[in-house]
Design an enzyme around this catalytic site. Structure first.
Site, mmCIF file in Angstrom:
data_model
loop_
_atom_site.group_PDB
_atom_site.id
_atom_site.type_symbol
_atom_site.label_atom_id
_atom_site.label_comp_id
_atom_site.label_asym_id
_atom_site.label_seq_id
_atom_site.Cartn_x
_atom_site.Cartn_y
_atom_site.Cartn_z
ATOM 1 N N SER A 138 0.841 -1.570 -0.110
ATOM 2 C CA SER A 138 -0.531 -0.435 0.530
ATOM 3 C C SER A 138 0.708 1.029 0.172
ATOM 4 C CB SER A 138 -1.052 -0.133 1.277
ATOM 5 O OG SER A 138 -0.387 -0.668 2.412
ATOM 6 N N ASN A 180 -2.350 -2.504 12.969
ATOM 7 C CA ASN A 180 -3.494 -2.652 12.767
ATOM 8 C C ASN A 180 -3.417 -1.213 13.806
ATOM 9 O OD1 ASN A 180 -2.991 -4.828 11.606
ATOM 10 N ND2 ASN A 180 -4.034 -6.020 13.579
ATOM 11 N N THR A 215 -40.559 26.380 -9.732
ATOM 12 C CA THR A 215 -41.186 25.307 -9.023
ATOM 13 C C THR A 215 -41.054 24.798 -10.402
ATOM 14 O OG1 THR A 215 -43.194 25.818 -9.399
ATOM 15 C CG2 THR A 215 -42.074 26.292 -7.493
ATOM 16 N N SER A 232 -13.999 27.654 -26.702
ATOM 17 C CA SER A 232 -14.039 27.129 -27.507
ATOM 18 C C SER A 232 -12.674 26.567 -28.722
ATOM 19 C CB SER A 232 -15.408 26.640 -28.176
ATOM 20 O OG SER A 232 -15.803 25.930 -29.475
ATOM 21 N N ASN A 246 -17.631 29.007 -22.275
ATOM 22 C CA ASN A 246 -17.983 27.845 -21.434
ATOM 23 C C ASN A 246 -17.833 28.321 -20.026
ATOM 24 O OD1 ASN A 246 -19.418 26.142 -24.046
ATOM 25 N ND2 ASN A 246 -16.960 25.554 -24.193
ATOM 26 N N GLU A 292 -18.945 23.013 -14.488
ATOM 27 C CA GLU A 292 -19.888 21.761 -14.982
ATOM 28 C C GLU A 292 -18.756 20.403 -14.461
ATOM 29 O OE1 GLU A 292 -21.047 22.297 -19.804
ATOM 30 O OE2 GLU A 292 -19.483 24.012 -18.891
ATOM 31 N N TYR A 303 -9.102 -6.655 12.748
ATOM 32 C CA TYR A 303 -8.532 -6.231 11.397
ATOM 33 C C TYR A 303 -8.525 -6.840 10.451
ATOM 34 C CZ TYR A 303 -5.318 -4.522 8.111
ATOM 35 O OH TYR A 303 -4.868 -3.890 7.034
ATOM 36 N N GLN A 312 -7.324 -2.431 4.161
ATOM 37 C CA GLN A 312 -6.705 -1.636 3.153
ATOM 38 C C GLN A 312 -6.994 -0.752 2.072
ATOM 39 O OE1 GLN A 312 -2.570 -2.658 3.119
ATOM 40 N NE2 GLN A 312 -2.390 -3.153 1.161
ATOM 41 N N LYS A 337 -8.588 3.838 1.895
ATOM 42 C CA LYS A 337 -6.968 4.357 1.526
ATOM 43 C C LYS A 337 -7.598 5.917 0.159
ATOM 44 C CE LYS A 337 -4.494 2.976 4.874
ATOM 45 N NZ LYS A 337 -4.465 2.106 5.005
HETATM 46 N N1 ARG Z 1 -1.317 -1.426 5.234
HETATM 47 C C1 ARG Z 1 -2.634 -2.024 5.957
HETATM 48 C C2 ARG Z 1 -3.701 -1.262 6.373
HETATM 49 O O1 ARG Z 1 -3.837 -0.160 5.188
HETATM 50 C C3 ARG Z 1 -1.415 -1.453 7.214
HETATM 51 C C4 ARG Z 1 -2.361 -2.234 8.335
HETATM 52 C C5 ARG Z 1 -1.662 -3.657 7.934
HETATM 53 N N2 ARG Z 1 -1.919 -4.904 9.368
HETATM 54 C C6 ARG Z 1 -1.563 -6.036 9.084
HETATM 55 N N3 ARG Z 1 -1.588 -7.175 9.945
HETATM 56 N N4 ARG Z 1 -1.540 -6.524 7.657
HETATM 57 O O2 ARG Z 1 -4.332 -1.936 6.541
#
Ligand code: ARG
Length: 465
Positions: free
Chosen positions: A29, A116, A161, A283, A291, A296, A323, A328, A331
């Site tokens: 990530s 976590n 209306t 344009s 425009n 828009e 968890y 992940q 995000k």
């Molecule tokens: N990159 C992970 C996330 O965004 C971080 C937590 C990972 N924890 C794990 N036990 N793999 O959630």
């Protein structure tokens, strides 16, 4: 792959072969969560200081960690940091670099915590700053709308209306309707911040930790109101992200409605307002075009934000405690929602105060559309007619006007009397646009003095924030 390389992973101890390179990329990530580096370091500092305070780290170890993290932060902000996909995420990248810099003490930072609770803390911190930045832009937009309203308390335009001319209103009144939508958005944003602002740090992987940690200390150091109550919930809860996206979807819906009106009003057919050139584009083929791209585009961006809300709801659906790696996926939708909302608000906060109303055109549109027909009906009720009969009389007068190209105020008194003999010369007072708006003189009504008072109250609410 040799065993040597396997154990180079921060969690590699129990593994006997290296991660497949595709799996490495698939599970990483760092490409997107490096955005939370500052928050990650803040969380680590708070955690390390707490470990120092309860005696798990020595003062010297704490000092090393503080020095090392300051160095890491500097490298990241200078763009000198070497992000590595092998280290998976922002947390392990930073921890590994810390250990490179300060040696074995770096490995003690993770005592009594897990990624976590770390990631849950980081997202909350990140979103809290984003919320504060969004609140400031929202306030700037509201101020611009209210000030424009104050300058247009008696600028008459048609109210609609079904997008058909209904009754005259003032432009200031219309702008204050926008402000009410935004005021509710602001309230939702504040509510979201309240539930977000609790510290999950100390929940560790899911069950808490055996070290004598002090969660109140870390919560206070990070500006949280208090620690969260339950460790299982702490690492799995993403409600705050969903609430934020719900706020964002509704805000963007409001901005799309305003955008739609701006697009209509700038068209040659409405011609109610002028947007400054700096918010418009031309344009490449039609030289005459100007425009309204900015509204828009804002109108179009509601699609992705609604999508992100649905993504997060679906992400969390059916997840068992606690968890799961699914999380992940929270995000990217969240970050894009933040970016989109901030940009859209910036665009609107710049554009709205620069709207130039074309008062004559607005007034003319209101005059043309029989917008005082209800006023004539109310007038007849005043003369003793039941409202339904008055409605019928006015309907006939309007039909006559349509057939002869005349507005009600342009008809002769004698003509009007053919529809109802009770009509007398004072009727023309209620048939004027000014008379019509001035008569709606109560809280929430469109009379200029009510609009001025409403703008004043709206401004005072802003100042109390
Ligand atoms: N990159 C992970 C996330 O965004 C971080 C937590 C990972 N924890 C794990 N036990 N793999 O959630």
């Amino acid at each position: 792959m040799s065993k040597q390389q396997d154990t180079s992973k921060l969690w590699g101890g129990r593994f006997s072969e290296a991660t497949d390179s595709f799996v490495q990329r698939f599970t990483a990530s760092v490409s997107f969560d490096q955005r939370m580096a500052r928050e990650d370091i803040a969380g680590s500092l708070a955690h390390a200081e707490m470990l120092g305070a309860v005696g798990v780290l020595t003062p010297a170890e704490l000092a090393d960690i503080q020095r090392g993290l300051a160095q890491v932060e500097l490298e990241i902000s200078n763009g000198d940091f070497d992000w590595s996909v092998e280290l998976e995420d922002v947390h392990m990248n930073i921890e590994a670099r810390l250990t490179q810099l300060i040696g074995v003490t770096g490995k003690k930072l993770h005592t009594g915590r897990s990624r976590n609770d770390q990631v849950a803390t980081d997202i909350r911190l990140y979103l809290r700053s984003a919320i504060d930045a969004i609140a400031a832009e929202l306030t700037r937009l509201q101020r611009g709308a209210i000030e424009l309203a104050s300058r247009n308390t008696d600028t008459i335009m048609p109210g609609f209306t079904h997008l058909q001319t209904a009754q005259p209103v003032t432009f200031g009144h219309h702008l204050l309707a926008w402000n009410e939508m935004l005021e509710r958005d602001y309230g939702r944003l504040r509510d979201c911040r309240v539930r977000l602002n609790q510290s999950p740090l100390g929940a560790a992987a899911l069950a808490g930790t055996t070290y004598p940690i002090d969660r109140t200390l870390t919560a206070a150091a990070l500006g949280f109101d208090r620690p969260t109550e339950n460790s299982l919930d702490s690492v799995s809860d993403r409600d705050f992200a969903i609430e934020f996206c719900a706020f964002a979807a509704l805000l963007m819906t409001h901005l799309s409605r305003m955008s739609e009106e701006l697009v209509l009003w700038t068209s040659a057919q409405f011609n109610f307002i002028e947007l400054p050139d700096r918010f418009c584009t031309g344009s490449s083929i039609m030289p005459q075009k100007k425009n309204p791209d900015v509204p828009e585009l804002v109108r179009g961006k509601v699609g992705r934000v609604n999508g992100h809300l649905v993504s997060l709801l679906t992400l969390m659906k059916s997840q068992p405690l606690a968890y799961n790696k699914d999380n992940q996926e929270d995000k990217e939708p969240l970050f894009d929602t933040v970016d989109t909302v901030l940009d859209s608000l910036r665009a609107f906060a710049g554009m709205v105060p620069a709207i130039r109303p074309k008062a004559e055109q607005m007034r003319e549109a209101a005059r043309r559309g029989f917008s005082t027909a209800t006023d004539l009906a109310d007038y007849l009720v005043g003369k003793g007619l039941p409202f339904r009969d008055a409605h019928e009389v006015v309907g006939k007068a309007v039909a006559h006007g349509v057939a002869n190209g005349l507005d009600l105020a342009e008809m002769e008194l004698a003509t009007l009397q053919e529809f109802c003999p009770d009509i007398s010369a004072d009727v023309f007072e209620v048939l004027t646009l000014e008379g019509s708006v001035a008569a709606r003189d109560h809280l929430g009504g469109t009379a200029p003095q009510q609009v001025a008072a409403a703008a004043q109250r709206a401004l005072e609410r802003l100042l109390e924030r």
